[in-house]
Structures are given as structure tokens and as C-alpha cells.
Scaffold this active site. Sequence first.
Site, short mmCIF file in Angstrom:
data_model
loop_
_atom_site.label_atom_id
_atom_site.label_comp_id
_atom_site.label_asym_id
_atom_site.label_seq_id
_atom_site.Cartn_x
_atom_site.Cartn_y
_atom_site.Cartn_z
N GLY A 11 -10.49 -0.41 17.13
CA GLY A 11 -9.57 -1.26 17.63
C GLY A 11 -9.21 -1.19 18.88
N HIS A 12 -10.06 -0.58 19.91
CA HIS A 12 -9.90 0.00 21.46
C HIS A 12 -9.55 -1.54 22.02
CE1 HIS A 12 -14.02 -1.64 21.56
NE2 HIS A 12 -13.69 -1.73 22.70
N MET A 15 -3.87 -4.43 21.11
CA MET A 15 -2.82 -4.07 21.97
C MET A 15 -2.43 -2.56 22.10
SD MET A 15 1.35 -5.14 21.95
CE MET A 15 1.64 -4.00 20.68
N SER A 108 3.30 0.95 9.75
CA SER A 108 4.20 0.03 10.23
C SER A 108 5.50 0.27 9.63
CB SER A 108 3.72 -1.18 10.13
OG SER A 108 4.75 -2.28 10.64
N SER A 109 6.70 -0.02 10.25
CA SER A 109 8.09 0.27 9.77
C SER A 109 8.28 -1.11 8.90
CB SER A 109 9.02 -0.03 10.83
OG SER A 109 8.76 -1.46 11.61
N CYS A 110 7.44 -2.23 9.07
CA CYS A 110 7.39 -3.37 7.97
C CYS A 110 6.77 -3.09 6.73
CB CYS A 110 7.02 -4.56 8.54
SG CYS A 110 5.23 -4.55 8.98
N TYR A 137 0.08 -7.49 3.58
CA TYR A 137 -0.27 -6.60 4.50
C TYR A 137 0.20 -5.08 4.06
CZ TYR A 137 0.64 -4.47 9.36
OH TYR A 137 0.87 -3.82 10.32
N LYS A 141 -1.38 -1.49 3.93
CA LYS A 141 -1.04 -0.41 4.68
C LYS A 141 -0.64 0.92 3.73
CE LYS A 141 -1.48 -1.63 9.08
NZ LYS A 141 -2.24 -0.92 9.80
N PRO A 164 4.91 3.26 13.34
CA PRO A 164 5.75 2.62 14.64
C PRO A 164 6.51 1.53 14.13
CG PRO A 164 3.37 2.62 14.93
CD PRO A 164 3.63 2.74 13.36
N ASN A 166 8.42 -2.22 15.50
CA ASN A 166 7.89 -3.29 16.32
C ASN A 166 7.39 -2.99 17.59
OD1 ASN A 166 9.28 -4.71 14.15
ND2 ASN A 166 8.45 -6.47 15.14
N HIS A 180 3.95 -11.81 17.43
CA HIS A 180 5.13 -11.25 16.90
C HIS A 180 6.20 -11.89 17.51
CE1 HIS A 180 2.51 -7.73 15.50
NE2 HIS A 180 3.31 -7.91 14.58
N LYS A 188 7.57 -18.52 25.33
CA LYS A 188 8.58 -19.54 25.29
C LYS A 188 9.45 -19.59 26.69
CE LYS A 188 9.06 -20.30 20.20
NZ LYS A 188 9.94 -20.03 19.36
N TRP A 203 13.27 -19.08 16.20
CA TRP A 203 13.32 -19.28 14.73
C TRP A 203 14.49 -18.51 14.19
CZ3 TRP A 203 8.87 -18.80 11.30
CH2 TRP A 203 7.83 -19.99 11.61
N ARG A 210 16.16 -5.68 15.93
CA ARG A 210 14.95 -5.01 15.92
C ARG A 210 14.83 -3.73 16.75
NH1 ARG A 210 14.43 -7.40 12.01
NH2 ARG A 210 13.16 -9.13 11.54
N1 LIG Z 1 1.89 -4.59 17.03
C1 LIG Z 1 3.14 -4.13 16.39
O1 LIG Z 1 4.03 -4.60 16.58
C2 LIG Z 1 2.60 -3.11 15.34
C3 LIG Z 1 3.73 -2.20 14.98
C4 LIG Z 1 3.40 -1.33 14.09
C5 LIG Z 1 2.33 -0.96 13.82
N2 LIG Z 1 1.29 -1.65 14.09
C6 LIG Z 1 -0.04 -1.32 13.86
O2 LIG Z 1 -0.95 -0.80 15.05
C7 LIG Z 1 -2.31 -1.12 14.61
C8 LIG Z 1 -2.83 -2.03 15.96
O3 LIG Z 1 -1.88 -3.10 16.05
P1 LIG Z 1 -2.14 -4.09 17.43
O4 LIG Z 1 -0.63 -4.71 17.51
O5 LIG Z 1 -2.63 -3.32 18.46
O6 LIG Z 1 -3.02 -5.04 16.88
P2 LIG Z 1 -4.10 -6.04 17.55
O7 LIG Z 1 -3.68 -6.23 19.05
O8 LIG Z 1 -4.52 -7.24 16.87
O9 LIG Z 1 -5.44 -5.07 17.62
C9 LIG Z 1 -6.18 -4.98 16.52
C10 LIG Z 1 -7.50 -4.82 16.67
O10 LIG Z 1 -8.44 -4.31 15.63
C11 LIG Z 1 -9.54 -5.19 15.78
N3 LIG Z 1 -10.20 -5.69 14.50
C12 LIG Z 1 -9.55 -6.44 13.53
N4 LIG Z 1 -10.59 -6.73 12.57
C13 LIG Z 1 -11.70 -5.82 12.94
C14 LIG Z 1 -12.86 -5.86 12.26
N5 LIG Z 1 -13.09 -6.48 10.99
N6 LIG Z 1 -13.61 -4.99 12.94
C15 LIG Z 1 -13.53 -4.38 14.09
N7 LIG Z 1 -12.43 -4.49 14.79
C16 LIG Z 1 -11.45 -5.37 14.12
C17 LIG Z 1 -9.29 -6.29 16.68
O11 LIG Z 1 -10.37 -6.89 17.17
P3 LIG Z 1 -10.44 -8.35 17.52
O12 LIG Z 1 -9.11 -8.82 18.44
O13 LIG Z 1 -11.88 -8.54 18.02
O14 LIG Z 1 -10.52 -9.26 16.31
C18 LIG Z 1 -8.22 -5.62 17.58
O15 LIG Z 1 -8.98 -5.23 18.65
C19 LIG Z 1 -2.21 -1.76 13.19
O16 LIG Z 1 -2.67 -1.22 12.18
C20 LIG Z 1 -0.72 -2.25 13.09
O17 LIG Z 1 -0.64 -2.46 11.95
C21 LIG Z 1 1.42 -2.74 15.24
#
Ligand SMILES: NC(=O)c1ccc[n+]([C@@H]2O[C@H](COP(=O)([O-])OP(=O)(O)OC[C@H]3O[C@@H](n4cnc5c(N)ncnc54)[C@H](OP(=O)(O)O)[C@@H]3O)[C@@H](O)[C@H]2O)c1
Length: 313
Positions: A11-12, A15, A108-110, A137, A141, A164, A166, A180, A188, A203, A210
Site C-alpha cells: 500500500g505504498h 496516504m 484503526s480506532s474505529c 470493515y 480488521k 491509529p 483518525n 474521511h 469544502k 454533515w 475526533r
Molecule cells: N486514513 C485513516 O484515517 C486511518 C486511520 C487509522 C487506520 N488506518 C489504516 O491505515 C491503513 C492505510 O490507510 P490509508 O488511509 O493510507 O488508505 P489509502 O490511502 O486508501 O491507501 C490504501 C492503499 O492500499 C492499496 N490497495 C487497496 N487494495 C489493494 C489491492 N487489492 N492490491 C494492492 N493494493 C491495494 C491502495 O491502492 P489503490 O489506491 O491503487 O487502490 C492504496 O495505495 C489502512 O489499513 C487503514 O485501515 C487509516
Amino acid sequence: MVNKSKIYIAGHKGMIGSAILKTFSKNKKFNLIYEDKKKLDLTDQSKVFKYLKKIKPDGVIIAAAKVGGIVANNSHRAPFIYENISIQSNIIHGSYLAGVKNLIFLGSSCIYPKFAEQPIKEKYLLSNYLEKTNEPYAIAKIAGLKLCENYSSHYKLNYKTLMPCNAYGENDNYDLNSSHFLPALVKKIVEAIRKKKDYITLWGNGKALRELIFSDDIALACKFFLEKKTKSKIFNIGTGLEYSVEQYAKLIMKHLNVNLRIIYDKTKPNGTHRKLLDTSLAKKSGWKSKTSFEKGISIVINDYLKNHLKKDI
Ligand SMILES: NC(=O)c1ccc[n+]([C@@H]2O[C@H](COP(=O)([O-])OP(=O)(O)OC[C@H]3O[C@@H](n4cnc5c(N)ncnc54)[C@H](OP(=O)(O)O)[C@@H]3O)[C@@H](O)[C@H]2O)c1
């Protein structure tokens, strides 16, 4: 020559994944491995197993997942549970088969119960019902977290889950159907300024509280915990600070030098009222977050204006 530690980041491009790649790249002791989704779909079990056996990493970080806000979670319930269970199970079991000793999975905290006592301790997991809108989800997790916990004890491995709160950071998702709340707020407010409107619509009632952590701080937590031997396999990762959605909107406006009226669409849900993590376990181990919201939000707004605004117009 010193042997480099080979780290696979799943998932490089996301975000948090991109923050992990950036943070680990600063240290020459790491040899970083990653693959585009087009070449390696992580829901494809046999490809993931083969890939991990071929690269044989020393450590793995799972930042790949199907992620989204309240709308996406609630309206894509089947893909959210199926894809997340597949991605994490393939990587966790594949890592075990490839002899990987250290792994970080991002929870995730959620995924804590909807009415968990606050601040939320790690031990409150599974102590009550989940929030309905993101139950698929959360169930996925929780399964990933339990895989790590049980693989660690059963196979004597160091597979941990970081939880983590949010997060916000560069490379966020600004699609209002799946984003999110924070990137939605940024978008917005910038849009209202561009269109010379004197209000934004949010909303719910803006009162939901948060806790937000900057993505680079989560990346640093991954670096801190990856090879560390700890008794606990689950760590909350947060800042200990919480603001209401309304306060975040006002802080962003202050940064952009505007004072827009906020109209609340109370027909829309607020989500869980409060989600504050108790991070004392991580702090006891020696980790704490370091980026202030003021610093993080200025980086995020610059990133939005420079790299995302054109795509949105
Ligand atoms: N964002 C938050 O607020 C938050 C808070 C707590 C925990 N987290 C956790 O942190 C992690 C990363 O979150 P993030 O916010 O960075 O999410 P993100 O920006 O959506 O990144 C997720 C990555 O996973 C890749 N991915 C998804 N499905 C895939 C597949 N089938 N094969 C290969 N790659 C795949 C996506 O690639 P594509 O973009 O190409 O689909 C994207 O690069 C998650 O586990 C999330 O639950 C996030």
C-alpha cells in the site's frame, strides 16, 4: 558493508503507505520493496504467496486496505469485508510462509466498540457492539489483528497491530463519496473560497469529537515498533488531543484566513460521538507523536492546493 534490512511495504501509494515509504527511505539501513496494484493485486492469494516467497523480506508493513469514510463503508459493505479480509490474510499468512519475523498490521480506532469507555484502552476491543455503518470493515480488521496476535504466539513471531486514531496527511483521498471528514473539510472550505461562497455545509451537528494524527507520525510509529520485541502485540497510536468537527473546520478556516458560516445538515449522521485513544501503552514503550495539528494541516493544505486541486476542478 552492513546488511540492509529488507522491508516490504504493502500500500505504498496510499496516504499512510506513502508516509511510511518516505520515512523509511530516510534511513539507509533499509532496502525497501513495494509493488504497484496493477502488478500485484493483494486480494490474489497465490500471487501474494509467490511474491513474498520470492522477495523474502525481513519485515513487512501492511498499509494496504480498502479504506473510506462513513459513506463508502456503509454503501460498499461487501467489498469492505471481503477485500480487507483477503488482503491482510494473504499478506500475514504469506509472510509466515516466507519466514518473515517482523510484521506491522494497521488496525484503526474505529474498530473499538461504538460505546467504549473513553479514553479507549487496547483491552476494550470486543467488549461491546460495533458502530453499524463500519461493521464490515471493523470485523475484517479485528480478524487481521487476531491473525497477528495468534501467529505471534503460535509460531513465535513478532507480528503486531498498531491502532491509529483518525489520520490525515499528504496524498489523502478528496473524493467526497469516499473521503474521511478532514480532507472533506479542506476541500469544502477551499471550494467555497474559490466559488466566493460565504458558507459551507457539514454533515451532522459538528459536535462529534475526533483525535487526529499526522500520517508521518504513524510512519514513525511503524519504524519504532517493527523490530521491537514487546509483550503486547496491540498498541494505540494517537496524540491524546481531541477537537470537535466544528473546531477542525474553524482551525482550517483560520489557516486559510477566512471565516465562513457553517450550515449543519442534521439529516446526516455524526458517526461515533467520541473516539479518544489511551496511548499510555505505546508511551511506556517509548513512542509518542510529535507533529502539532497546526504544522500538519499547513502541510496538508499545501499538498491539496499543489497536487489535488486541479483534479477536483
Ligand atoms: N486514513 C485513516 O484515517 C486511518 C486511520 C487509522 C487506520 N488506518 C489504516 O491505515 C491503513 C492505510 O490507510 P490509508 O488511509 O493510507 O488508505 P489509502 O490511502 O486508501 O491507501 C490504501 C492503499 O492500499 C492499496 N490497495 C487497496 N487494495 C489493494 C489491492 N487489492 N492490491 C494492492 N493494493 C491495494 C491502495 O491502492 P489503490 O489506491 O491503487 O487502490 C492504496 O495505495 C489502512 O489499513 C487503514 O485501515 C487509516
